[in-house]
Design an enzyme around this catalytic site. Structure first.
Site, mmCIF file in Angstrom:
data_model
loop_
_atom_site.group_PDB
_atom_site.id
_atom_site.type_symbol
_atom_site.label_atom_id
_atom_site.label_comp_id
_atom_site.label_asym_id
_atom_site.label_seq_id
_atom_site.Cartn_x
_atom_site.Cartn_y
_atom_site.Cartn_z
ATOM 1 N N LYS A 168 0.852 -1.232 -0.051
ATOM 2 C CA LYS A 168 0.124 -0.089 0.056
ATOM 3 C C LYS A 168 0.875 1.248 0.189
ATOM 4 O O LYS A 168 0.604 1.913 -0.715
ATOM 5 C CB LYS A 168 -0.995 0.130 1.410
ATOM 6 C CG LYS A 168 -1.745 1.277 1.445
ATOM 7 C CD LYS A 168 -2.838 1.444 0.829
ATOM 8 C CE LYS A 168 -3.391 2.735 0.836
ATOM 9 N NZ LYS A 168 -4.418 3.247 0.313
ATOM 10 N N LYS A 243 -0.874 11.438 5.060
ATOM 11 C CA LYS A 243 -0.938 10.311 5.917
ATOM 12 C C LYS A 243 0.094 9.282 5.327
ATOM 13 O O LYS A 243 0.949 8.753 5.946
ATOM 14 C CB LYS A 243 -2.184 9.938 6.346
ATOM 15 C CG LYS A 243 -1.969 8.485 7.257
ATOM 16 C CD LYS A 243 -3.416 7.884 7.316
ATOM 17 C CE LYS A 243 -3.259 6.542 7.994
ATOM 18 N NZ LYS A 243 -4.405 5.894 8.248
HETATM 19 P P1 NAD Z 1 -12.894 7.869 8.959
HETATM 20 O O1 NAD Z 1 -12.279 8.846 9.901
HETATM 21 O O2 NAD Z 1 -13.938 8.261 8.205
HETATM 22 O O3 NAD Z 1 -13.567 6.664 9.905
HETATM 23 C C1 NAD Z 1 -12.773 5.950 10.839
HETATM 24 C C2 NAD Z 1 -13.941 5.728 12.084
HETATM 25 O O4 NAD Z 1 -13.210 5.103 12.993
HETATM 26 C C3 NAD Z 1 -14.772 6.836 12.281
HETATM 27 O O5 NAD Z 1 -16.115 6.601 12.344
HETATM 28 C C4 NAD Z 1 -14.208 6.531 13.896
HETATM 29 O O6 NAD Z 1 -15.502 7.035 14.807
HETATM 30 C C5 NAD Z 1 -13.742 5.362 14.020
HETATM 31 N N1 NAD Z 1 -13.227 5.099 15.275
HETATM 32 C C6 NAD Z 1 -12.053 5.809 15.724
HETATM 33 N N2 NAD Z 1 -11.497 5.201 16.680
HETATM 34 C C7 NAD Z 1 -12.216 4.262 17.256
HETATM 35 C C8 NAD Z 1 -12.106 3.355 18.243
HETATM 36 N N3 NAD Z 1 -11.383 3.206 19.106
HETATM 37 N N4 NAD Z 1 -13.169 2.344 18.312
HETATM 38 C C9 NAD Z 1 -14.366 2.392 17.123
HETATM 39 N N5 NAD Z 1 -14.267 3.123 16.198
HETATM 40 C C10 NAD Z 1 -13.371 4.183 16.148
HETATM 41 O O7 NAD Z 1 -11.833 7.230 8.177
HETATM 42 P P2 NAD Z 1 -12.034 6.516 6.579
HETATM 43 O O8 NAD Z 1 -11.657 7.495 5.446
HETATM 44 O O9 NAD Z 1 -12.932 5.589 6.558
HETATM 45 O O10 NAD Z 1 -10.403 5.849 6.692
HETATM 46 C C11 NAD Z 1 -10.243 4.375 7.476
HETATM 47 C C12 NAD Z 1 -9.042 3.984 7.192
HETATM 48 O O11 NAD Z 1 -8.870 3.581 5.755
HETATM 49 C C13 NAD Z 1 -7.885 4.734 7.280
HETATM 50 O O12 NAD Z 1 -6.930 4.099 7.810
HETATM 51 C C14 NAD Z 1 -7.379 5.327 6.075
HETATM 52 O O13 NAD Z 1 -5.972 5.546 5.871
HETATM 53 C C15 NAD Z 1 -7.952 4.388 5.252
HETATM 54 N N6 NAD Z 1 -8.294 4.658 3.938
HETATM 55 C C16 NAD Z 1 -8.972 5.688 3.383
HETATM 56 C C17 NAD Z 1 -9.358 5.968 2.077
HETATM 57 C C18 NAD Z 1 -10.234 7.104 1.778
HETATM 58 O O14 NAD Z 1 -10.326 7.633 0.713
HETATM 59 N N7 NAD Z 1 -11.001 7.722 2.939
HETATM 60 C C19 NAD Z 1 -8.906 5.285 1.047
HETATM 61 C C20 NAD Z 1 -7.874 4.165 1.290
HETATM 62 C C21 NAD Z 1 -7.684 3.908 2.657
#
Ligand code: NAD
Length: 288
Positions: A168, A243
């Site tokens: 990744k 990030k």
């Molecule tokens: P986001 O912030 O929208 O979602 C993360 C969720 O985790 C939130 O709803 C938050 O409330 C929850 N959370 C945080 N701590 C928690 C805990 N202790 N217990 C339970 N829930 C908890 O982020 P996202 O965009 O959905 O990204 C999630 C992951 O995917 C990240 O690691 C990001 O780097 C990766 N990612 C994101 C994208 C994108 O385009 N958004 C693309 C590829 C990868």
């Protein structure tokens, strides 16, 4: 299957909904009330704690912001709370070292586990067309595969624990470099009096062709529809690219890999994201 899903944000929300559509019983937990309400709407059963969601689950999927939170959730709420023998899938993007540590500890407690970060943004998460790059043992991969297939279009075994995260960050470092290069070429073409569409027509069938040009062109009105056509609404936000670049350069330094362009791309995106972190990463062309 009974699948616990922890972290129902921008990505996890759509992924959990696709597991429901595939016929799984999804046991959802998130710290956010709004995320939980949306998950319920999508057909998940919601719980007040991650521990309750994990109880009786045959599989646990996590989609969380960073490695520290992933570790905390596995240490506090997953290990010892999900039934022995369950398979764990962490789909978050986190550092390679933490991914390897969490898998080692989890497997010492008689679970199977993979790191399975994704390529593809929120639209792909909703559509079930993500690409999963998976690290872990052959056995853990075979168990995780059908679950991942319900959320994605491609599931690729990248090798041992942590190799999904390695794939990744190498991919996204390349993407960042490629996008900056594409933006520089279009900006320079314009300054030299070359029309953007004409440059696209030539370069997209020449040796400069790349994904940032032909699938995600940073110039509005050129190539297939992309964030550039929506005033750089993401897509893939510049803050998330920062990030991933930080994870990439940290890993490169630890591994002794030489990444001059990767480090430069990180500095360029950090400066851009200071002011425009919410814009799509292709918006970097605006600085040129
Ligand atoms: P986001 O912030 O929208 O979602 C993360 C969720 O985790 C939130 O709803 C938050 O409330 C929850 N959370 C945080 N701590 C928690 C805990 N202790 N217990 C339970 N829930 C908890 O982020 P996202 O965009 O959905 O990204 C999630 C992951 O995917 C990240 O690691 C990001 O780097 C990766 N990612 C994101 C994208 C994108 O385009 N958004 C693309 C590829 C990868």
């Amino acid at each position: 299957m009974k699948i616990a899903f922890i972290g129902l944000g921008n990505m996890g929300g759509g992924m959990a909904a696709n597991l429901v559509k595939a016929g799984h019983e999804v046991r959802a937990f998130d710290l956010s009330e709004a995320a939980l309400a949306a998950a319920k709407e999508a057909g998940c059963e919601t719980f007040d704690t991650a521990r309750e969601a994990c109880a009786s689950a045959e599989a646990v999927v996590t989609m969380l912001p960073n490695g520290q939170i992933v570790k905390q959730v596995y240490w506090d709420d997953v290990i010892g709370h999900a039934p022995e023998g369950a398979v764990m899938l962490d789909c978050s993007t986190i550092d390679v070292e933490t991914a390897r540590e969490v898998i080692e500890v989890t497997e010492a407690h008689n679970y199977d586990m993979v790191d399975a970060p994704v390529s593809g943004g929120i639209a792909a998460a909703n559509a079930g067309t993500l690409t999963f790059m998976v690290g872990g043992s052959e056995k853990a991969f075979e168990r995780a595969k059908p679950i991942l297939e319900a959320m994605g279009k491609a599931v690729i075994h990248a090798g041992d624990a942590g190799n999904g995260q390695a794939a990744k960050i190498c991919n996204n470092m390349l993407l960042a470099i490629q996008m900056i290069g594409t933006a520089e070429a279009f900006a320079m073409a314009e300054k030299l009096g070359l029309d953007a569409q004409t440059f696209y027509d030539i370069s997209s069938v020449s040796s400069g062709q790349c994904w940032s040009m032909t699938s995600y062109c940073p110039v509005p009105g050129v190539g297939p529809e992309s964030p550039a056509d929506r005033d750089y609404a993401p897509g893939f936000a510049a803050a998330l690219m920062v990030k991933d670049l930080r994870l990439a350069i940290e890993a490169a330094e630890k591994a002794g890999a030489k990444t001059e362009l990767g480090s430069h791309a990180k500095a360029i995106y950090e400066a851009f994201a200071d002011e425009h972190g919410g814009l799509d990463f292709s918006g970097i062309i605006r600085t040129l």
